[in-house]
Design an enzyme around this catalytic site. Structure first.
Site, PDB file in Angstrom:
ATOM      1  N   HIS A 348       0.792  -1.681   0.065  1.00  0.00           N
ATOM      2  CA  HIS A 348      -0.087  -0.065   0.389  1.00  0.00           C
ATOM      3  C   HIS A 348       0.816   1.500   0.237  1.00  0.00           C
ATOM      4  O   HIS A 348       0.293   2.323   0.011  1.00  0.00           O
ATOM      5  CB  HIS A 348      -0.990   0.034   1.067  1.00  0.00           C
ATOM      6  CG  HIS A 348      -2.325  -0.761   1.156  1.00  0.00           C
ATOM      7  ND1 HIS A 348      -3.187  -0.202   0.468  1.00  0.00           N
ATOM      8  CD2 HIS A 348      -2.423  -1.886   0.848  1.00  0.00           C
ATOM      9  CE1 HIS A 348      -4.236  -1.422   0.542  1.00  0.00           C
ATOM     10  NE2 HIS A 348      -3.781  -2.744   0.632  1.00  0.00           N
ATOM     11  N   LYS A 534      -8.124  13.935   4.192  1.00  0.00           N
ATOM     12  CA  LYS A 534      -7.822  13.188   4.045  1.00  0.00           C
ATOM     13  C   LYS A 534      -6.376  13.240   5.113  1.00  0.00           C
ATOM     14  O   LYS A 534      -6.293  13.979   5.720  1.00  0.00           O
ATOM     15  CB  LYS A 534      -6.325  12.517   2.793  1.00  0.00           C
ATOM     16  CG  LYS A 534      -6.420  14.236   3.032  1.00  0.00           C
ATOM     17  CD  LYS A 534      -5.839  13.816   0.811  1.00  0.00           C
ATOM     18  CE  LYS A 534      -6.462  14.373  -0.120  1.00  0.00           C
ATOM     19  NZ  LYS A 534      -6.295  12.985  -0.862  1.00  0.00           N
ATOM     20  N   ARG A 535      -6.348  11.913   5.797  1.00  0.00           N
ATOM     21  CA  ARG A 535      -4.952  11.809   6.869  1.00  0.00           C
ATOM     22  C   ARG A 535      -4.093  13.276   6.676  1.00  0.00           C
ATOM     23  O   ARG A 535      -3.639  13.734   5.467  1.00  0.00           O
ATOM     24  CB  ARG A 535      -4.459  10.486   7.477  1.00  0.00           C
ATOM     25  CG  ARG A 535      -5.527   9.767   7.654  1.00  0.00           C
ATOM     26  CD  ARG A 535      -5.911   9.810   8.955  1.00  0.00           C
ATOM     27  NE  ARG A 535      -4.489  10.178   9.754  1.00  0.00           N
ATOM     28  CZ  ARG A 535      -4.231   9.311  10.887  1.00  0.00           C
ATOM     29  NH1 ARG A 535      -5.076   7.978  10.753  1.00  0.00           N
ATOM     30  NH2 ARG A 535      -3.704   9.733  11.626  1.00  0.00           N
ATOM     31  N   LYS A 540       1.445  14.754   1.235  1.00  0.00           N
ATOM     32  CA  LYS A 540      -0.691  14.751   1.164  1.00  0.00           C
ATOM     33  C   LYS A 540      -0.843  15.955   0.985  1.00  0.00           C
ATOM     34  O   LYS A 540      -1.064  16.844   0.090  1.00  0.00           O
ATOM     35  CB  LYS A 540      -1.342  14.443   2.020  1.00  0.00           C
ATOM     36  CG  LYS A 540      -1.831  12.839   1.938  1.00  0.00           C
ATOM     37  CD  LYS A 540      -2.671  12.653   2.819  1.00  0.00           C
ATOM     38  CE  LYS A 540      -2.315  11.184   2.885  1.00  0.00           C
ATOM     39  NZ  LYS A 540      -3.530  10.123   2.055  1.00  0.00           N
ATOM     40  N   THR A 642      -8.470   7.274  -2.604  1.00  0.00           N
ATOM     41  CA  THR A 642      -9.030   6.651  -3.308  1.00  0.00           C
ATOM     42  C   THR A 642     -10.726   7.923  -2.457  1.00  0.00           C
ATOM     43  O   THR A 642     -11.751   7.827  -3.150  1.00  0.00           O
ATOM     44  CB  THR A 642     -10.282   5.187  -2.366  1.00  0.00           C
ATOM     45  OG1 THR A 642      -9.513   5.830  -0.672  1.00  0.00           O
ATOM     46  CG2 THR A 642      -9.463   4.459  -2.231  1.00  0.00           C
ATOM     47  N   LYS A 646     -14.394   8.928  -4.743  1.00  0.00           N
ATOM     48  CA  LYS A 646     -15.246   9.408  -4.226  1.00  0.00           C
ATOM     49  C   LYS A 646     -15.908  11.047  -4.956  1.00  0.00           C
ATOM     50  O   LYS A 646     -17.297  10.984  -4.906  1.00  0.00           O
ATOM     51  CB  LYS A 646     -15.532   9.318  -2.789  1.00  0.00           C
ATOM     52  CG  LYS A 646     -14.803   8.003  -2.292  1.00  0.00           C
ATOM     53  CD  LYS A 646     -15.239   8.803  -0.954  1.00  0.00           C
ATOM     54  CE  LYS A 646     -14.126   7.321  -0.014  1.00  0.00           C
ATOM     55  NZ  LYS A 646     -13.498   7.855   1.230  1.00  0.00           N
TER      56      LYS A 646
HETATM   57  C1  LIG Z   1     -12.178   7.466   1.442  1.00  0.00           C
HETATM   58  C2  LIG Z   1     -11.722   7.586   3.194  1.00  0.00           C
HETATM   59  C3  LIG Z   1      -9.774   8.365   3.258  1.00  0.00           C
HETATM   60  C4  LIG Z   1      -9.086   8.246   2.545  1.00  0.00           C
HETATM   61  O1  LIG Z   1      -8.799   9.085   1.603  1.00  0.00           O
HETATM   62  P1  LIG Z   1      -7.752   9.730   0.803  1.00  0.00           P
HETATM   63  O2  LIG Z   1      -7.824  11.252   0.374  1.00  0.00           O
HETATM   64  O3  LIG Z   1      -7.752   8.477  -0.844  1.00  0.00           O
HETATM   65  O4  LIG Z   1      -6.577   9.082   1.851  1.00  0.00           O
HETATM   66  C5  LIG Z   1      -9.470   8.100   4.292  1.00  0.00           C
HETATM   67  N1  LIG Z   1     -10.315   8.380   5.417  1.00  0.00           N
HETATM   68  C6  LIG Z   1     -11.526   8.569   5.554  1.00  0.00           C
HETATM   69  C7  LIG Z   1     -12.601   8.884   6.371  1.00  0.00           C
HETATM   70  C8  LIG Z   1     -12.305   8.087   4.324  1.00  0.00           C
HETATM   71  O5  LIG Z   1     -13.756   7.615   4.034  1.00  0.00           O
END
Ligand SMILES: *Cc1c(COP(=O)(O)O)cnc(C)c1O
Length: 800
Positions: A348, A534-535, A540, A642, A646
């Site tokens: 990952h 995101k985190r 990032k 991901t 979305k």
């Molecule tokens: C989809 C999702 C992530 C992943 O987000 P990335 O921008 O792809 O790192 C992290 N936390 C939550 C709650 C999510 O729904």
């Protein structure tokens, strides 16, 4: 099994009375929620039983997906949708004067994960069931999920997430399936008459592992799979026995908390014990199941596939060897053949600090037999390739080196398949990160681009958009998202474009109301909603987003008449509690937000909002309201992402670097429907090879960047002197590890393009439509189908 609205209302009232002796008007939301939950579980319990019995009687090959994190979020509406009763229930409740949304709010988010990794595991659970594949999850039932985030004076404060306090209506405790997991002690090997070595255990402790099963319902197909989460139970008697044991504290609290990080391994014994706990418990339970089939052990790979999601469950390899060799007396060679055919592994990340390594001495203490087996795998690996490959290559790829156990190496050597999670990432595995292994096992490497559970991220989270889509292209997209392409036939239909615009506007109003309530900031739904959730991680680059905001602010201060499209910049992000840099970025964003939101000169042209406690449910509220999706990691660093998928599905325009799945998003929507900027992966690697990146040069030579970076240390942003200095140092003194300054001007250009494009409503609407239309590429249903065919060799459920 389904029902009419009338039947539902009768059953609901009966159950409420049975359980609480109440009528609807006297019941609290919590009581109503629990009643509905029970009604839902009873509606799928028959199918759950049948699905399990079907696997057994048909002896179907099943996959067990081992993941140390699952991030399902709330399950009520997802289950209602999958059972085909969402509308009936919503209307029935409404007749009774109950708003379904009020009951939904009663469910705590199941947050047994940090971010993308855990969310992916949950999307896969949903998709496996929905495409009718025999697939189960295996993980840990943490008593406390990921911490709750609060801001105090702009700083992140972490509060415990006591999600089980109010009970969990979805889980079933299966005492009868409990197993014991052995920790510690010493293991001697005694040679038996037949020459086999037998382990003799001295000392150590056994911990009881209790499984809690949760039904994973498929979409309108009667399939209910199982997510099995393990809980450690230590009795008072056990505790007394642990008195003198060094790892006592860890064993007693083995499944209490989720390790609050998704990349930095701090080498804690606690974490290693957690890993062995869920690996051993899960493997034993699979083993027990397999024995009931009464098939030869040597054929196990025809009936069982085990997936290692990231390296945390890599000990599955050694644990299966232990079971086959020690308990079933299989020869090492045969056991190894079975094991490597059963196992597969997903990588990952390419971030080196996230590649798990454990001290040999620690593993020897925590699980001595597993350590011995890993030593033997390592010894045989070296022996096998000596003379075939050069010694340096073998040295670099062996499992144990300098008294450290490389978990990725164990996973790769013990598996028949190794995959990355987007095309670029999988290529980088082959050419850089796992290049040495690619030389040895080229046939094992493959790509499986991530996907998302499309039903959750469209039908459930964005019902307004879903209805609009139904009107124009029918409902077939709800079952098969590739049919979203039908939208392309309507690109020039002004009525549709304006309907899409209207749904976006309504979703923005909803989010604006949430922001008013939670942040006490007024934002206009007419502004561009520009979102990064995101985190919080340096790679990032939330920092680059902040710098662009500061630039806009300084520009506006200089020229208040500047014509920009009003914009609301939103963030949602948790920082690992020990990640100092990330917490400083949070503080800076919060102080910048205070400064800008309260500055009358700005005339509401820009607003900055940091939403507290980002989680799945908040994502479901935010994403439908997004105009711009910020995916701005340094190229090569985000394995896939991901949230980018979305957002796309909900019609946001992606503002991105060519990283992870952003590249595949661009390929799907076309260059004209996405805003791309920044260095490419090969340009980044050229800097690495030539070692000639110099951020101070940029800082000194570019007046725009100079002014923005100075804002961190010259008092422009109030109340964050230390944090500002820390950020300044990371950019200038420590040479800007993630090339923020190098990409900054290009990012500003892309942002200016967004600003101009949004003014052209028709153009924007068509771009948005194109994004929705092509989002079918990223369905986890398809991703899981590819895993099933290429890696697991499992087939759709046969109905007995
Ligand atoms: C989809 C999702 C992530 C992943 O987000 P990335 O921008 O792809 O790192 C992290 N936390 C939550 C709650 C999510 O729904």
């Amino acid at each position: 099994m389904t029902f009419t609205k009338k039947e539902f209302k009768i059953e609901f009232k009966e159950r409420l009375q049975e359980r609480f002796a109440l009528s609807v008007s006297d019941a609290s939301s919590k009581e109503l929620y629990e009643t509905l939950g029970k009604l839902v579980t009873s509606h799928y319990s028959g199918n759950w039983k049948n699905t399990r019995q079907g696997y057994l009687s048909e002896k179907q090959k099943q996959v067990f997906y081992f993941s140390i994190e699952f991030l399902p979020g709330r399950m009520l509406k997802s289950n209602l949708l999958n059972l085909g009763i969402l509308d009936v229930v919503e209307e029935g409740l409404s007749d009774l004067g109950i708003d379904l949304e009020d009951l939904v709010q009663e469910e705590p988010d199941m947050a047994l994960g940090n971010g993308g990794l855990g969310r992916l595991a949950s999307c896969f659970m949903d998709s496996l069931a929905s495409i009718g594949m025999p697939g189960n999850g295996n993980g840990i039932r943490y008593e406390y999920g990921l911490f709750k985030q609060r801001f105090v004076d702009g700083y992140q404060v972490e509060l415990p997430d006591e999600w089980l306090n109010r009970g969990n209506i979805w889980e079933v405790r299966r005492e009868s399936k409990a197993v014991n997991v052995h920790f510690g002690g010493k293991v001697d090997l005694i040679e038996e008459a037949n020459g086999q070595l037998k382990p003799i255990y001295r000392g150590g402790y056994s911990i009881k592992a209790i499984p809690y099963d949760t039904g994973m319902t498929g979409f309108e197909n009667d399939t209910v799979n199982t997510m099995r989460l393990w809980s450690a139970e230590v009795t008072q008697e056990d505790k007394a026995k642990f008195q003198n044991f060094e790892g006592r504290q860890e064993l007693e609290n083995l499944t209490s908390v989720l390790y609050p990080d998704d990349s930095n391994e701090q080498g804690r014994r606690f974490r290693l014990s957690q890993e062995y706990f869920f690996v051993s418990a899960g493997m034993q339970s699979i083993f027990n199941y397999y024995k009931t089939l009464k098939l030869p052990m040597i054929d196990m790979n025809k009936y069982i596939a085990i997936h290692i999601n990231d390296t945390h469950p890599a000990m599955c390899v050694a644990e299966l060897m232990r079971l086959l060799v020690d308990e079933e007396n299989m020869s090492w060679e045969k056991a190894w053949d079975v094991t490597s055919k059963v196992m597969s592994y997903t990588n990952h990340t390419i971030m080196s600090e996230a590649l798990e390594k454990w001290q040999s001495s620690l593993m020897k203490e925590v699980c001595p037999r597993i350590f011995q087996i890993i030593e033997e795998i390592d010894r045989r690996y070296v022996e096998e390739w000596q003379g075939v490959f050069d010694d340096d290559l073998i040295k670099r790829t062996r499992i144990i080196r300098h008294d450290q156990i490389h978990m990725a190496h164990l996973a790769i050597i013990g598996s028949h398949s190794v995959n990355g999670v987007a095309k670029l990432h999988s290529d980088l595995l082959k050419s850089v990160v796992l290049k040495d292994f690619y030389a040895i096992y080229p046939e094992r490497f493959n790509n499986k681009t991530n996907g998302i559970a499309q039903r959750r991220w469209s039908q459930l989270s964005n019902p307004m958009l879903s209805k609009t889509l139904d009107e124009y292209i029918g409902k077939s997209w709800r079952k098969d998202t590739t049919n979203l392409r039908l939208l392309l036939n309507h690109q020039d239909n002004n009525k549709l474009l304006s309907d899409l615009e209207q749904t976006k506007f309504e979703n923005k109003k909803k989010l604006a109301a949430y922001i008013k309530e939670h942040n006490d900031v007024t934002v206009s739904p007419n502004a561009i909603f520009d979102i990064q959730i995101k985190r919080l991680h340096a790679y990032k680059r939330q920092l680059m987003n902040l710098m662009h905001i500061i630039k806009l602010y300084l520009d506006l201060k200089e020229n208040p008449e500047l014509d920009i499209t009003p914009r609301v910049f939103m963030f949602g992000a948790k920082a690992a509690p020990s990640y100092h840099f990330a917490k400083s970025v949070i503080k800076l964003i919060n102080e910048t937000a205070n400064l800008i939101n309260n500055d009358l000169d700005i005339q509401d042209k820009i607003k900055v909002v940091f939403l507290e406690n980002y989680n799945v449910s908040l994502a479901e509220l935010i994403i439908p309201a997004a105009d711009v999706s910020e995916q701005i990691s340094l190229a090569s660093k985000e394995a896939s992402g991901t949230s980018n998928m979305k957002f796309m599905l909900n019609g946001a325009i992606t503002l991105a670097t060519l990283d992870g799945a952003n590249i595949e998003i661009r390929d799907a929507v076309g260059e004209e429907n996405i805003a791309i900027f920044g260095l490419t992966e090969s340009e980044v690697y050229r800097y690495y090879n030539e070692q000639n990146y110099n951020s101070a040069d940029i800082y000194h030579n570019n007046p725009v960047i100079n002014r923005v970076v100075n804002a961190f240390v010259d008092g422009t942003i109030p109340n964050c002197c230390m944090e500002g200095q820390e950020i300044f140092d990371s950019l200038i003194t420590y040479n800007d590890e993630f090339f923020v300054l190098r990409d900054f001007m290009s990012y500003c250009d892309a942002q200016a393009w967004i600003d101009a494009s949004y003014k052209d409503t028709k153009k924007w609407g068509k771009m948005s439509l194109n994004n929705i239309a092509h989002a079918g590429h990223f369905s986890a249903d398809d991703t899981v189908r590819k895993y099933s065919e290429d890696i697991w060799q499992i087939e759709p459920i046969r109905k007995g």
